[in-house]
Scaffold this active site. Structure first.
Site, PDB file in Angstrom:
ATOM      1  CG  ASP A   1      -1.924   1.032   1.315  1.00  0.00           C
ATOM      2  OD1 ASP A   1      -2.817   1.003   0.469  1.00  0.00           O
ATOM      3  OD2 ASP A   1      -1.862   1.900   2.218  1.00  0.00           O
TER       4      ASP A   1
ATOM      5  CD  GLU B   1      15.481 -13.823   4.894  1.00  0.00           C
ATOM      6  OE1 GLU B   1      14.527 -14.181   5.623  1.00  0.00           O
ATOM      7  OE2 GLU B   1      16.130 -12.778   5.067  1.00  0.00           O
TER       8      GLU B   1
END
Ligand code: GLC
Length: 554
Positions: free
Chosen positions: A221, A270
């Protein structure tokens, strides 16, 4: 992270890694999608129960607007706890169940992340206020002394996107007027100070929390707002909303935001699987938007230039070409969107004269709007890249333009004294059934009133009717998955067409869209696959009816 919330597996993408490059992503606005507990407010249980609808529709992923713990000053875009679900939407267990069920149905889940600001009820902000002016917690937001002899004037001239000054004065713990804090949106949405390492660490940790929950990505956002120009300089004009397309705004699209997204890309790396970051970045040009999707930053950015384009062949062609050209050098897919929870639905925008903007209060010519909306959707789904759908557009829903002022909930409506902020009209709970207290939305009422006749537009009413908008979307998404050349790649070949008609091809696919109000005769480019309205192909020529898009196998 508790043991029982171990990450569920993402759908198996087989040999495909970049699933998002041509994905169709469906936006769920949780409060208005489906109400599982009958309290009139949509929730996670409701979403979970309706996931099969989205699988049957044929979308690849679901983007969920915020469901986090929030006082709901801006319908959940004011987050008090980024790791908790608001009780009105359910629990973390419900979120886990939605993610697991979605994956079992081969749907991916993208959650909304709101990093520009928190709620004023966020623990950091509450403590910053309570601790007084010298609190180190104040450095995580933008607190400043006011101007003027008694500090009674805001620290600079910035205006809130929702109207009024972008600053609110605080009261010190001893009751005297104190410092001011910055909020680009409502006063209940204080902006974080992204220069502070604790803010950066916290958001990397929040990303990991949701990645551990198994989400496939984040819609970010106000991705263009996190970094403010050094020294928070005055703008020197009033009526700043009109300047928002200007790249010199000191609070938007500052180059410093890109370091943040590079570090987030490392966090995603990751994790196993193919997870994505999507920028909600309102920038002046598609070239500036492309910066957000360089190879080491985000994966996709919303194409708001496309959303703002009128139903006009020349304008559409310019934006399509510009978007594809801007994304090609950075290797990101173009994206396309016609509706979302912040703008008037496209069936109503196209029902009104061009140029009225994206927040309307006039229903216009509904039949015209729907005809154009269906044609615009087929055009959008024919373009290379990824497309975003907003819940209810598959039903051809119009905006509800006559909501009485007293039921409106959009904070920008109330702050701008009715000048702007008509976002409630696209947020009315969607109809699932022909009858019932809220047309199948739930067993109770509906937090915004649904108009009479909503049931005729419901999923139930449209299912099985080959002329319905719902069946058009289902068929379009089915064809898109199977027809070579549809959705893939980064370019199209324009073919000759009369004025007002768009015609292009890619591999074994062609698309023709008549944006005029008159029928136009063209040579049929191949075998008709699908059309947004009735079309007769007789021999080598075809008459494209007004406002109609046709897909062809060539
Ligand atoms: C984004 C959201 C909008 C919200 C604003 C503030 O533009 O899409 O709904 O009001 O950010 O968070």
């Amino acid at each position: 992270m508790t043991q029982h919330l171990a990450a569920p597996a993402a759908p198996d993408s087989g040999t495909r890694t970049d699933w998002w490059r041509d994905a169709v992503i469906y936006q769920v606005y949780p409060r208005s999608f489906a109400d599982g507990n009958g309290d009139g407010m949509g929730d996670l249980e409701g979403i979970r129960a309706r996931l099969p609808h989205l699988r049957d529709l044929g979308v690849d992923a679901v983007w969920l607007s915020p469901f986090y713990a929030s006082p709901q000053a801006d319908a959940g875009y004011d987050v008090a706890d980024y790791r908790a679900i608001d009780p009105m939407f359910g629990t973390l267990h419900d979120a886990d169940a939605v993610i697991r069920d979605a994956h079992a149905l081969d749907l991916r889940i993208i959650v909304d992340l709101v990093p520009n600001h928190s709620s004023d009820r966020h623990d950091w902000f509450r403590r910053a206020l309570a601790d007084g002016p010298r609190s180190p917690l104040r450095e995580r937001y933008h607190f400043r002394p006011g101007k003027g002899p008694g500090g009674e004037l805001p620290p600079n001239d910035w205006e809130s996107i929702f109207g009024g000054p972008a600053w609110t004065r605080t009261t010190d713990p001893d009751g005297t007027p104190g410092e001011w804090y910055l909020h680009l949106f409502a006063p209940e949405q204080p902006d974080f100070n992204w220069e502070h390492p604790a803010v950066r660490d916290e958001f990397r940790s929040i990303l990991r929390f949701w990645l551990d929950m198994g989400v496939d990505g984040f819609r970010v956002d106000v991705a263009h707002g996190l970094v403010k120009a050094e020294g928070l300089p005055d703008i020197g004009h009033h009526d700043q909303l009109k300047l928002l397309g200007n790249d010199t705004m000191p609070f938007f699209d500052q180059d410093g935001v890109h370091d943040i997204y590079r570090s987030w890309r490392h966090v995603l790396a990751e994790y196993a699987g193919d997870r994505v970051l999507v920028a909600e970045a309102w920038t002046p040009t598609v070239e500036r938007t492309a910066h957000y999707v360089r190879p080491d930053e985000m994966h996709q950015a919303f194409n708001f230039q496309y959303l703002g384009t009128h139903w006009d062949a020349a304008e559409l062609r310019a934006v399509i070409d510009g978007s594809l050209a801007a994304m090609r050098p950075v290797g990101a897919p173009a994206t396309w969107v016609l509706s979302n929870h912040d703008v008037t639905r496209h069936a109503t925008r196209f029902a009104n004269p061009a140029g009225l903007g994206t927040q309307l209060r006039t229903p216009g010519d509904r039949a015209l709007g729907l005809r154009r909306a269906r044609a615009a959707t087929l055009l959008m789904l024919a373009l290379p890249g990824s497309a975003y759908l907003y819940q209810g557009e598959e039903l051809g829903l119009p905006d509800v333009t006559d909501l009485p002022d007293e039921v409106r909930q959009d904070p920008s409506f109330h702050r701008a004294q009715g000048q702007d902020g008509f976002r409630d009209g696209c947020r009315v709970p969607i109809p699932w059934a022909v009858d019932g207290p809220s047309y199948g939305f739930g067993t109770g009422g509906s937090w915004l009133p649904q108009p009479a006749g909503w049931g005729e537009l419901s999923v139930e009413a449209q299912t099985g009717d080959p002329t319905s908008t719902l069946e058009l979307y289902r068929e379009a998404l089915r064809v898109r998955r199977t027809q070579p050349g549809l959705g893939a790649g980064d370019g199209i070949e324009w073919t000759g067409a009369p004025a007002g008609v768009l015609a292009f091809r890619r591999a074994e696919f062609a698309c023709t869209a008549n944006t005029t109000g008159e029928p136009v005769r063209i040579v049929a480019p191949g075998r008709m696959l699908l059309a947004s309205g009735p079309v007769d192909v007789t021999g080598a020529e075809v008459e494209l009816p007004a406002d109609t898009t046709v897909w062809w196998a060539v």
